[in-house]
Design an enzyme around this catalytic site. Sequence first.
Site, short mmCIF file in Angstrom:
data_model
loop_
_atom_site.label_atom_id
_atom_site.label_comp_id
_atom_site.label_asym_id
_atom_site.label_seq_id
_atom_site.Cartn_x
_atom_site.Cartn_y
_atom_site.Cartn_z
N CYS A 1 -4.22 8.64 -7.67
CA CYS A 1 -5.17 9.75 -7.72
C CYS A 1 -4.83 10.84 -6.70
O CYS A 1 -5.44 10.93 -5.63
CB CYS A 1 -6.60 9.29 -7.53
SG CYS A 1 -7.74 10.60 -8.04
N CYS B 1 -7.89 13.76 -13.63
CA CYS B 1 -8.34 13.66 -12.26
C CYS B 1 -9.61 14.50 -12.10
O CYS B 1 -9.54 15.74 -12.17
CB CYS B 1 -7.24 14.17 -11.32
SG CYS B 1 -7.69 13.90 -9.61
P1 FAD Z 1 -4.99 -1.85 -9.28
O1 FAD Z 1 -6.28 -1.57 -9.97
O2 FAD Z 1 -4.83 -1.44 -7.88
O3 FAD Z 1 -4.73 -3.41 -9.46
C1 FAD Z 1 -3.57 -4.06 -9.03
C2 FAD Z 1 -3.92 -5.54 -8.92
O4 FAD Z 1 -2.71 -6.28 -8.75
C3 FAD Z 1 -4.80 -5.83 -7.72
O5 FAD Z 1 -5.98 -6.49 -8.14
C4 FAD Z 1 -3.93 -6.70 -6.83
O6 FAD Z 1 -4.66 -7.71 -6.15
C5 FAD Z 1 -2.97 -7.32 -7.86
N1 FAD Z 1 -1.70 -7.76 -7.27
C6 FAD Z 1 -0.92 -7.07 -6.39
N2 FAD Z 1 0.14 -7.82 -6.06
C7 FAD Z 1 0.02 -8.99 -6.74
C8 FAD Z 1 0.80 -10.18 -6.81
N3 FAD Z 1 1.92 -10.33 -6.09
N4 FAD Z 1 0.40 -11.18 -7.62
C9 FAD Z 1 -0.74 -11.06 -8.35
N5 FAD Z 1 -1.53 -9.96 -8.33
C10 FAD Z 1 -1.15 -8.94 -7.53
N6 FAD Z 1 -8.44 7.22 -11.00
C11 FAD Z 1 -9.08 7.98 -11.91
O7 FAD Z 1 -8.78 7.92 -13.09
N7 FAD Z 1 -10.05 8.87 -11.53
C12 FAD Z 1 -10.44 8.98 -10.25
O8 FAD Z 1 -11.34 9.77 -9.95
C13 FAD Z 1 -9.80 8.19 -9.26
N8 FAD Z 1 -10.14 8.30 -7.97
C14 FAD Z 1 -9.58 7.46 -7.05
C15 FAD Z 1 -9.99 7.54 -5.74
C16 FAD Z 1 -9.48 6.67 -4.79
C17 FAD Z 1 -9.95 6.79 -3.36
C18 FAD Z 1 -8.55 5.68 -5.18
C19 FAD Z 1 -8.04 4.68 -4.17
C20 FAD Z 1 -8.11 5.61 -6.47
C21 FAD Z 1 -8.60 6.49 -7.44
N9 FAD Z 1 -8.17 6.47 -8.76
C22 FAD Z 1 -8.77 7.28 -9.69
C23 FAD Z 1 -6.97 5.69 -9.13
C24 FAD Z 1 -7.24 4.36 -9.84
O9 FAD Z 1 -8.21 3.62 -9.15
C25 FAD Z 1 -5.94 3.58 -9.92
O10 FAD Z 1 -4.94 4.40 -10.49
C26 FAD Z 1 -6.08 2.34 -10.78
O11 FAD Z 1 -7.07 1.48 -10.27
C27 FAD Z 1 -4.75 1.58 -10.83
O12 FAD Z 1 -4.88 0.43 -11.60
P2 FAD Z 1 -3.73 -0.68 -11.57
O13 FAD Z 1 -4.17 -1.77 -12.48
O14 FAD Z 1 -2.41 -0.08 -11.76
O15 FAD Z 1 -3.77 -1.20 -10.06
#
Ligand code: FAD
Length: 439
Positions: A187, A367
């Site tokens: 983000c 965003c």
């Molecule tokens: P995540 O949701 O981070 O999940 C990754 C998972 O993998 C975690 O649960 C972790 O524990 C697990 N993992 C890591 N390593 C391992 C391992 N070795 N073995 C097993 N599991 C593992 N997005 C929007 O669309 N709109 C917004 O307004 C927005 N605002 C945001 C504001 C902030 C402050 C933040 C921090 C993020 C924001 N985002 C927003 C971005 C969004 O939250 C992320 O892009 C999204 O959550 C990513 O999803 P993901 O599944 O790729 O990773």
Amino acid sequence: MATLLKCKMVVLGCNPRFFSTTSQRLSQSFKLVVVGGGTGGCSVAAKFASVLPKNNVAIIEPSDTHYYQPMWTMIGGGMKKLEQSGRPMSQVLPKNAHWIKERASQFFPEENRLVTASGEEIKYEYLVVAMGLQLDYNKIKGLPEAFNTPGVCSNYSPKYVEKTLETLKNFKGGNAIFTFPNTLIKCAGAPQKAMYISEEYLRKHNKRDKANVIFNTSLGVLFGVKKYADALEKVVRERNIAVNFRHELIEVKPDTKEAVFRLLDDPAGNTKTFKYEMLHVTPPMSAPDLLKANKKLTNEAGYLEVDKSTLQHIRFPNIFGIGDCTNLPTSKTMAAIAGQNKIVYDNLKLQMEGKKPSQKYDGYTSCPLVTGYSKCILAEFDYDGQPLETLPINQAKERNTSFFMKKEIMPVLYWKLMLNGWWNGPGVIRKILHLGTGR
Ligand code: FAD
């Protein structure tokens, strides 16, 4: 060993056909293994768990709590509570899937298996990697220790997000500095959202005239898409916010309340030191170390290397990727994942049926650029940086309706639809509202 195996089967309540022993270690096998139970992993696992027989899908995820991270922006400004952003992982992972509450610790993609931190071997026919991004606070000298001192906060972690409001409440006067690191981040709008909300907080509490609000960013622009960058430039001008491009935070000195920035365009490599009363840090981020360590799975930078249209791995056809840990050249957001999860589902299903993946992701991402306590610019765009707006209005304008959607509608959509695999982004709504053209 036999007793241990029996106990484990009873405790997990799993079908014994998934278990076998190798020479020394416990081994389980599944049709589909999803690594990571965050936004991407949970939503894809939910889709498959609803069509495959019970326990054919396994999710490897070590955390107890699943966070809706977009809410942290609102928490930093005191508009939501931290508890509202998290739910027990056991409640959000699909019931029909098997949760392996562990960290994956080694991949063997040629052998269709991986090993967990406890040494357990997990075999799979198909794998989805959804491990998100790693936050590298420790790459900034003085962090994370400086978070234990006054004035230093970050909306990027559940550990530090509540300190943003506390810092605003305690603010007496001086520099309020907001940073953007010299790496890809999730983000990319969130560092500015923290700033606009804080600026309005200071105004509302009669402290604005004592504050210099400063955005020190490693980037050379406010936002990657011109339409929204122009709108944000107007916002910073009107609110008297100082923007310093190509400034990278490299050190925090809490004793003297100083932040040191590398001047990225200075050939001599000079630094500049700023005094702070408030320092909101967006940390450097990178692909998880586990991925970086496996060159067969990743690109040079350590991100899972998938085809940008089909989301299938470019070397291992039984592996797909979703979300922040991939090399997809789009802005890393939950909204992007909403646009990716149906593509992963459709293409992986085709792969399982022996057909060629044919569905194509266009890079859709969004965003909601919250600009205070009631307004928001709703950026939506594709791989080419072309606006792909859902509503037939100019979304670059600051609007109360966009703010309401971000604050109230999107969390419901996330918990109720997206995590159950039922939200694939606003593509269909956009087509209807734009009379079938999609733009
Ligand atoms: P995540 O949701 O981070 O999940 C990754 C998972 O993998 C975690 O649960 C972790 O524990 C697990 N993992 C890591 N390593 C391992 C391992 N070795 N073995 C097993 N599991 C593992 N997005 C929007 O669309 N709109 C917004 O307004 C927005 N605002 C945001 C504001 C902030 C402050 C933040 C921090 C993020 C924001 N985002 C927003 C971005 C969004 O939250 C992320 O892009 C999204 O959550 C990513 O999803 P993901 O599944 O790729 O990773």
